[in-house]
Scaffold this active site. Structure first.
Site, mmCIF file in Angstrom:
data_model
loop_
_atom_site.group_PDB
_atom_site.id
_atom_site.type_symbol
_atom_site.label_atom_id
_atom_site.label_comp_id
_atom_site.label_asym_id
_atom_site.label_seq_id
_atom_site.Cartn_x
_atom_site.Cartn_y
_atom_site.Cartn_z
ATOM 1 N N GLY A 128 37.183 43.512 43.606
ATOM 2 C CA GLY A 128 36.295 43.573 42.564
ATOM 3 C C GLY A 128 35.947 42.106 42.074
ATOM 4 C CB SER A 129 35.137 41.000 38.798
ATOM 5 O OG SER A 129 33.970 41.847 38.675
#
Length: 487
Positions: A216-217
């Site tokens: 993810g981020s």
């Protein structure tokens, strides 16, 4: 001698020669193969005929040995706080073999290693019983306990590293297991083993090393490194040319943001609020091949990272198209990482761009505590320059001070971090994974610890909020433990 006697003599001579060849073949060529066969119980009986040496954390043993009742195996392994340390020790079972440090350093622990030959020889003359050596780890007991306690009943993992050396300070995986429950070979041990082996929770899997997740981020710091290293961005506070909406290259699909203000956002602000569009745009501008190159410098696509337990390879796809690369630049699509890998990414940034090879065995010692082998820290790569590493440090500190990672703040300490929530499942139907990566900084500018936390099946439903809400407090507890207990 008549002809029949000569023939008999020749035949007998051939039989003796064949016997000698066969005996030497068994003793010298097949000896190792025969001695390691599962069917050869003599080896296992000998393995458990004496007390094993111990695995040590900060001077204290976390393992032991106990006499086995009603068995031809004299001793069995015991564990202190087994579930807490299982991701580090692995297990040594009379019935089910061994894993991790118990397996890799079995020769030292049993006393059979060639480097202990002198000790065994002296023992033969002095009458001292055979003893195993010890495995001294790099682990920090307080950090390990903080990670384990803070994860609690959640399913997840934590990896913490000393950025300056690569020493692993904490390695936790939950739900865990107690290796003592199946260390013997009784019916009770078998029942405990079967229950764990068939568990849907995968208790026996070391999630910190041997489970990969979409990062993810948190992966956006890798993309930022690639953009800075390849000259796509030089000023982290200058506007980018990112439109709103940003359309994935070669498609009509807009990249969804869960934050406002992302149009033409600076790299610094984009990391602070976690703009997907900005980092997808940066990934596209860097290009797949340069993104792969940067990711690999951080350790991705490397299936030979041994700590000494081998970690699964983290992946950045080498063959995807432009739209896949843009999605991968925000930690989605085919990108996958172990918690150890994301701790390595954070450690390299915190260490001004120098990635040290991770390890968790500091030294091996003989039964009398003489040192047999000492690990020396090794540089693994230079994913980014000191100047660019310091720019990303500024960005990560901004995330904790003003962005999505404020729950990781520690009073009086500089903390840098990045939240992440990774979608998974078909059409992202399953609940997301909550991530947080961070480091704490000493007053002299050095970093004593870099941490990666992942929590599975969280109740989060928005990008990055779960990373800050669920995973960041775990990382904070680990960082605080290291800062208070550096011994």
């Amino acid at each position: 001698m008549n002809k029949p006697l000569r023939r008999i003599s020749l035949f007998c001579g051939l039989l003796v020669l064949a016997l000698l060849i066969r005996t030497n073949w068994l003793q010298y060529v097949q000896a190792e193969d025969l001695s390691t066969r599962k069917e050869n119980r003599r080896v296992q009986i000998a393995q458990y005929a004496t007390e094993r040496g111990n695995i040590i954390v900060q001077g204290q043993p976390i393992t032991g040995s106990a006499v086995t009742d009603g068995s031809d195996y004299k001793y069995k392994r015991t564990y202190l706080d087994g579930p807490l340390w299982a991701p580090v020790t692995g297990y040594a079972s009379q019935a089910f073999g061994s894993t991790q440090l118990e397996s890799l350093d079995d020769g030292i622990l049993t006393g059979n290693d060639d480097r202990l030959f002198f000790d065994r020889t002296i023992g033969m003359f002095t009458g001292e019983k055979k003893q195993g050596g010890n495995v001294v780890t790099t682990l920090n007991a307080a950090a390990q306990k903080a990670a384990y306690d803070k994860l609690g009943s959640k399913k997840g993992a934590v990896a913490a590293i000393d950025p300056s050396t690569g020493a692993i300070l904490a390695l936790v995986s939950t739900p865990s297991y107690d290796p003592s429950t199946f260390a013997g070979n009784s019916k009770a041990d078998e029942k405990a083993w079967v229950s764990l082996k068939d568990s849907e929770d995968k208790n026996l899997v070391n999630r910190a090393l041997r489970e990969t997740y979409p990062p993810g981020s948190t992966f956006k710091v890798v993309t930022a490194a690639a953009a800075l290293e390849n000259g796509v961005v030089s000023d982290i506070n200058a506007p980018t040319d990112t439109p709103e909406p940003y359309i994935l290259p070669g498609t009509k699909t807009p990249m969804v943001n869960h934050a406002s203000g992302c149009e033409k956002a600076t790299l610094n602000f984009a990391l602070q609020v976690s703009c997907n569009s900005v980092f997808a745009n940066m990934g596209d501008k860097v290009g797949r091949d340069k993104m792969v190159e940067t990711a690999q410098k951080f350790g991705f696509n490397n299936d030979k990272i041994d700590v000494p337990v081998r970690a699964f390879a983290s992946v950045y796809d080498k063959t995807m198209g432009k739209d896949g690369n843009a999605q991968s630049a925000i930690g989605q699509f085919n990108t996958a990482a172990t918690p150890l890998q994301m701790a390595m990414v954070t450690a390299a940034i915190a260490n001004d761009g120098k990635l040290m090879k991770p390890y968790m065995v500091d030294q091996l010692t003989a039964p009398n505590l003489d040192m047999i082998e000492k690990h020396e820290p090794q540089e693994m790569s230079r994913p980014l320059s000191p100047a660019n590493a310091q720019k990303i440090q500024q960005m990560m500190v901004n995330v904790v001070e003003n962005g999505t990672g404020t729950t990781a703040k520690i009073k009086g300490v500089t903390v840098g971090g990045k939240t992440g929530t990774a979608q998974h499942g078909e059409k992202n139907a399953k609940r997301p994974y909550a991530w947080f990566i961070s480091y704490a900084e000493n007053p002299d500018g050095t970093s004593p610890v870099a941490v990666a936390v992942v929590i599975e099946d969280s109740a989060a439903d928005r990008e990055d909020i779960s990373g800050g809400g669920l995973a960041a407090p775990v990382a904070k507890a680990v960082m605080e433990a290291v800062l208070k207990n550096k011994g």
